[in-house]
Design a protein around this motif. Structure first.
Motif, PDB file in Angstrom:
ATOM      1  N   THR A 500      42.231  42.739  44.682  1.00 50.09           N
ATOM      2  CA  THR A 500      42.989  42.659  43.423  1.00 50.09           C
ATOM      3  C   THR A 500      44.329  41.971  43.647  1.00 50.09           C
ATOM      4  O   THR A 500      44.732  41.080  42.888  1.00 50.09           O
ATOM      5  N   LEU A 503      43.985  38.189  44.442  1.00 52.18           N
ATOM      6  CA  LEU A 503      43.791  37.334  43.269  1.00 52.18           C
ATOM      7  C   LEU A 503      45.083  37.228  42.459  1.00 52.18           C
ATOM      8  O   LEU A 503      45.384  36.179  41.876  1.00 52.18           O
ATOM      9  N   ALA A 507      46.900  33.794  41.664  1.00 51.18           N
ATOM     10  CA  ALA A 507      47.249  33.413  40.290  1.00 51.18           C
ATOM     11  C   ALA A 507      48.720  33.005  40.231  1.00 51.18           C
ATOM     12  O   ALA A 507      49.090  32.066  39.523  1.00 51.18           O
ATOM     13  N   ASP A 521      40.245  26.832  43.445  1.00 49.12           N
ATOM     14  CA  ASP A 521      39.750  27.037  42.075  1.00 49.12           C
ATOM     15  C   ASP A 521      38.843  25.886  41.660  1.00 49.12           C
ATOM     16  O   ASP A 521      37.772  26.100  41.087  1.00 49.12           O
TER      17      ASP A 521
ATOM     18  N   HIS B 421      39.857  30.191  30.311  1.00 46.57           N
ATOM     19  CA  HIS B 421      40.448  30.028  31.641  1.00 46.57           C
ATOM     20  C   HIS B 421      41.778  29.286  31.509  1.00 46.57           C
ATOM     21  O   HIS B 421      41.804  28.113  31.133  1.00 46.57           O
ATOM     22  N   LEU B 449      41.359  34.072  31.806  1.00 45.96           N
ATOM     23  CA  LEU B 449      41.271  34.217  33.253  1.00 45.96           C
ATOM     24  C   LEU B 449      42.370  33.370  33.905  1.00 45.96           C
ATOM     25  O   LEU B 449      42.515  32.199  33.581  1.00 45.96           O
ATOM     26  N   THR B 450      43.128  33.962  34.816  1.00 45.95           N
ATOM     27  CA  THR B 450      44.271  33.269  35.414  1.00 45.95           C
ATOM     28  C   THR B 450      43.940  32.610  36.752  1.00 45.95           C
ATOM     29  O   THR B 450      44.800  31.955  37.344  1.00 45.95           O
ATOM     30  N   THR B 451      42.726  32.795  37.244  1.00 45.55           N
ATOM     31  CA  THR B 451      42.245  32.054  38.405  1.00 45.55           C
ATOM     32  C   THR B 451      40.717  32.083  38.399  1.00 45.55           C
ATOM     33  O   THR B 451      40.110  32.964  37.788  1.00 45.55           O
ATOM     34  N   ASP B 458      36.522  39.403  37.657  1.00 46.97           N
ATOM     35  CA  ASP B 458      37.087  38.641  36.540  1.00 46.97           C
ATOM     36  C   ASP B 458      37.583  39.527  35.398  1.00 46.97           C
ATOM     37  O   ASP B 458      38.277  39.041  34.506  1.00 46.97           O
ATOM     38  N   THR B 461      41.128  39.230  36.837  1.00 51.67           N
ATOM     39  CA  THR B 461      41.762  37.903  36.695  1.00 51.67           C
ATOM     40  C   THR B 461      42.057  37.634  35.221  1.00 51.67           C
ATOM     41  O   THR B 461      43.055  36.988  34.891  1.00 51.67           O
TER      42      THR B 461
END
Lengths: 629, 629
Positions: A500, A503, A507, A521, B421, B449-451, B458, B461
């Motif tokens: 967590t 990620l 981000a 990405d 995204h 989603l940030t990545t 997800d 994310t």
């Protein structure tokens, strides 16, 4: 992988850890330009031969445990990677270690039972700086010396950045100064001005150098440690190896209760990442848990004890000053930091200023003799949304800024610990004040948690705040597990917490416009778009879980190469339509730009119609994002 | 609770759902001021008798399923709560329903096998507006009429807000206009100007009215639905009840493949929350999955079919215009929206403008006859970080703004769907452009989603992006589950997705300074500080998981009343120290403000020292936040 057996072995009291490569990748070592003796560990992810893409190199915190060519022996510890570099500088001396006493393992504590076997391979003659010398990376940096540690960091941070020829920046970094390419000189300069630290005690030569600073990749820390209530040394070493496997950049040993000294020895000797501690915890054990009985002498002795073992950074709550303690009286959750409450208790009991504050320069003398970095603790951080950004919290922060300058005066590395519970609209103020008060010293934040109402999900309530404050400029994020506020994390919780935070850190790197971040990405997105399922799994932060989830719906091996996903089934796939769009845009001579449904376009489209009837009609279509409508 | 049995029953093909109160709370009904016939369902959480705090009322989406006084019969469906209100307005007529055809259940589809039993209790004569009438809530609102639906919403949104006498605003709302107290007139005004919608088809009288708008609590949507690949009607109804139990404010049925019509009937008849669909999915099934064979007539017939069943909002991808399609040609992941790709395919195949765009006003005619709200779909949303905020995405958004005004011209309610995204630094631009382009119509976003690098995580994310865009002004967040991009969510995934989005929505409400939001955080923080473990569990979003995690470390029942936690054990507890601080601050006459370590203070402290020796010394202490150091 020993993975599966590990918990069982741990239960038996033996120490089993997870080894073997992370699925779909291999350990590589990249030589530092101009200094081939320094080999930087990375992880290479090979993609499907057909796709025409090179392997993707990713940052690797897992150490030798994922290297099949290395034989792991927990009882021997890891090889001393940095020992040669340290000795070559000629500014250290070996000496007889302080003698271990019963109270070092908490035998004065309430629970006199139990005990773990001591580490078999203890160094009897640790190193320290020669009289008058200063062995901190900051000291070298300020004298213009580029150390192998700095070279290692530079190569490690660049990853495949040289691949980014035509990369153009896209991000908002809020004043950070992230270079296109990291040179050893850049690392030296960042360390010299205190914007980054390389925590590595000269008595922890097993560690692989890493940097914590706003202009480097955002890092994460995982907390482990046994407590008076639960857990043992085997599970703690297992958690160490497990947490770095999934991406922990540093690990803090927050052990309390008995066996603190021996547990820490096992952890440090087997850790390729920097280890941090909160020395006041052990000092408190030595006085039977009575805070008011703490003395400078006992605390100082504990610092030496841990310095000789190789702890890389110390959390010191020197900002909990007597005058600030009453500022917490009106809070909803008072003082929730353990170190903070210990010092507040001491201050109240004696009605004296904190000895950590008054003896700060003496502590710094010790730090520079072993190159231990300060992690100045936020003992008065808010423990609830209600208490965020209050007078007590910021009074302490400005004191930490004052102490930062005092540590820097002796060339000692510093980072600053940040708040626990902060609603989203108050997060940036924390970052801005920290940068201003602490002269850009790296910020090391816990979370922050953006709401209090989701115990059991605080890895997420805090992951939200972590991603945001990482974007704003925090250098390292201290993870929170699902068990936060409820219990001690097991290895599953540790993994969820680490992934967590990994990620969230990524981000943040993306949003800051870090050149090396977006490559991964994009590689994963291409794999997703082209239905390279294996590549999609292998490029993810947790290939095991990604594949497991996929297989729960479509177990068949064939499904991993199928050009559809379970969200739409074999009939539909939106990825298909895009190929048609591309063919169309190409055939229709003007390309995608300037395409408007004008008369001319209409004409062109009429012509296209026939082409399409012949070529496109049989292509099935649909969407790959089924849950999205 | 039937909870435990439910999956088994579902496996048997029977329809079992989870019923019974959510742990630690009871269903209550609060009468609307001045209209006692309208009873608003809420959930009251009683706290420990000793703590002297009143019960906390929280927003409740779970419907009659958590009301022990209601007998649940899935085969009969829920009671028609709103039927009286609808009939009382005298502007609707019953008529013979469109006849159900084999293709309504996808029998023209590839898979002709299987089939679910039809709902036993189908309404043969649905309602529609009388000729010339408009039954949309927006239409009433613009004519100054306050409906029972609006009254219900006002009371529902206020929760215990009248308790907040001395509440002072603390938040950054980015231009939202959240009132201290929600009146029915405020609701009417927000609906009239299009800033909020109350989606409730007159043929779905079972629904409890709720509002979606920037000046109300942030809402969340859960997606369910079977697909050609997996799942059946029993599990979908179970997922519906399960998702609203944990907080889903609306549910979208995204079923594909066969049995679409019957599955939807079961879902709507048993749903107390608004149900949304994407009609083009079913229309596509009717033409055997060949997008280019879609026609306006088939689509229109599908709208009527679903309108008569009671669907509350339709996702219509009318912004996917022919000229925009080639703008996606250069994308990394092209078109990932299923509805978007269907329409793109149709446009390319015929080289014509989208019939959804050209027939938009005719669609609106249907919407206003049943009070169905538009959810204008973002068919060209980015499917990867690389494609975020591109030309195609924003071209569509501005078209959705144009369509919003056309729908409003006929008093039809509208919300706008947002991107999937988006890296953090590009999120706010989405919100700002949406507000500007769509005249403050509610924004309904997926994630974002940030990545892209964490498949399997997800929900997190995207939870990060969801909390942020909710703070910036998004009215409803479409959940993402851990299975996103990998497979179909099972009920565990649904719960994790719902709770994750619930906490993200709450974090957004807190940051916006919503008056009703902080009460729950503060109540839980007080319970945590005072070691009222039961209260801490019961006040959380997921009491079952919170208690389970606690018990994994400290199973004993006694531990739930113990004044310590597993992080520190019985010996330590930072909460204790705060009581000492408070006693100290009180005894020392000047209170916490203006406390400085001056000579006078020193004197006062010396006096305190004795007091402390007598009173405080035996108090043990430590920290409740052990994992935090």
């Amino acid at each position: 992988m020993a993975d599966v057996d590990s918990p069982i072995e741990a239960a038996r009291g033996a120490i089993g850890v997870t080894t073997g490569p992370i699925r779909g990748s291999r350990k590589i070592h990249v030589a530092v330009p101009g200094n081939p003796k320094v080999q930087v560990a990375m992880r290479a992810i090979d993609l499907e031969p057909g796709c025409g893409e090179p392997p993707l190199n990713v940052y690797d915190t897992s150490g030798p445990y994922t290297d099949p060519t290395v034989r792991i022996d927990i009882n021997a510890g890891l090889a001393p990677l940095r020992r040669e570099w340290i000795m070559a500088r000629g500014d250290v001396e070996a000496y007889d270690a302080r003698e271990i006493r019963p109270e070092d393992n908490g035998q004065l504590g309430p629970d006199r039972s139990g005990g773990v076997q001591p580490f078999p391979n203890v160094v009897k003659r640790p190193l320290r700086a020669k009289p008058g010398a200063n062995v901190s990376q900051m000291h070298y940096a300020r004298r213009g010396i580029i150390t192998p540690e700095m070279e290692y960091v530079a190569t490690r941070e660049n990853l495949g950045r040289e691949m980014l020829r035509e990369y153009h920046r896209d991000g908002e970094s809020f004043g950070a100064a992230i270079p296109d390419y990291v040179t050893p000189e850049f690392v030296r300069d960042e360390v010299a001005r205190g914007r980054a630290i390389i925590p590595n005690n000269i008595n922890h030569p097993e560690s692989e150098p890493m940097a914590i600073g706003r202009n480097f990749l955002v890092k994460i820390n995982a907390n482990i440690g046994n407590s008076a209530v639960a857990s043992n040394v085997a599970t703690e070493v297992d958690k160490l190896v497990w947490s770095i496997r999934w991406g922990a950049d540093t690990v803090m040993d927050l052990s309390t209760g008995r066996n603190i000294h021996d547990t820490r020895e096992w952890i440090i000797r087997n850790s390729p990442v920097p280890i941090g501690t909160v020395p006041i915890y052990q000092a408190l054990e030595k006085v039977g848990g009575i805070a008011e009985d703490l003395t400078w002498e006992i605390f100082r002795d504990t610092l030496i004890e841990q310095a000789e073992q190789g702890v890389d950074y110390f959390t010191i709550h020197a900002g909990v000053r007597l005058p600030y303690v009453p500022l917490t009286a009106k809070r909803v959750t008072g003082i929730v930091s353990r170190g903070g409450s210990i010092m507040a208790k001491w201050c109240l009991a004696h009605h004296k200023e904190s000895f950590l504050y008054e003896r700060f320069d003496e502590i710094t003398e010790i730090m520079k003799s072993y190159d231990i970095a300060y992690s100045l603790g936020d003992g008065l951080r808010p423990g609830s949304i209600a208490d965020a950004n209050d007078e007590a919290q910021f009074a302490e922060l400005y004191t930490l800024g004052e102490l930062t300058k005092r540590a820097w005066a002796q060339d000692v590395q510093v980072m600053i610990e940040g708040p626990g519970h902060v609603p989203m609209h108050k997060i940036k103020e924390n970052m801005d004040k920290q940068l201003e008060a602490c002269g850009e010293a790296p910020f090391y934040t816990l979370g922050p948690l953006t709401t209090d109402i989701a115990p059991g999900y605080d890895h997420i309530t805090s992951g939200i705040g972590a991603a945001m404050i990482g974007w704003y400029g925090t250098a390292m994020l201290c993870y929170v597990t699902p068990k936060e506020h409820l219990g001690l994390p097991d290895r599953d919780d540790v993994k969820v917490g680490v992934v967590t935070y990994k990620l969230a850190a990524h981000a943040a790197d993306l949003a800051k416009g870090h050149p090396a971040a977006k490559m991964r990405d994009d590689a994963l997105s291409r794999a997703r778009f082209e239905f390279r399922w294996r590549d999609q799994f292998n490029l993810s932060l947790d290939p095991d879980t990604a594949e497991k989830y996929h297989d729960q719906t479509l177990p068949a091996e064939g499904a991993k190469t199928a050009h559809f996903c379970s969200m739409c089934g074999p009939k539909f796939c939106s990825m298909k339509i895009t190929q048609e769009v591309r063919d169309f845009a190409r055939l229709q001579n003007q390309g995608s730009e300037g395409f408007i449904a004008t008369e001319e376009a209409e004409a062109g489209m009429a012509k296209m119609s026939n082409v399409y009837e012949e070529t496109g009609r049989e292509l099935y279509m649909g969407a790959g994002d089924r849950e999205h409508n």
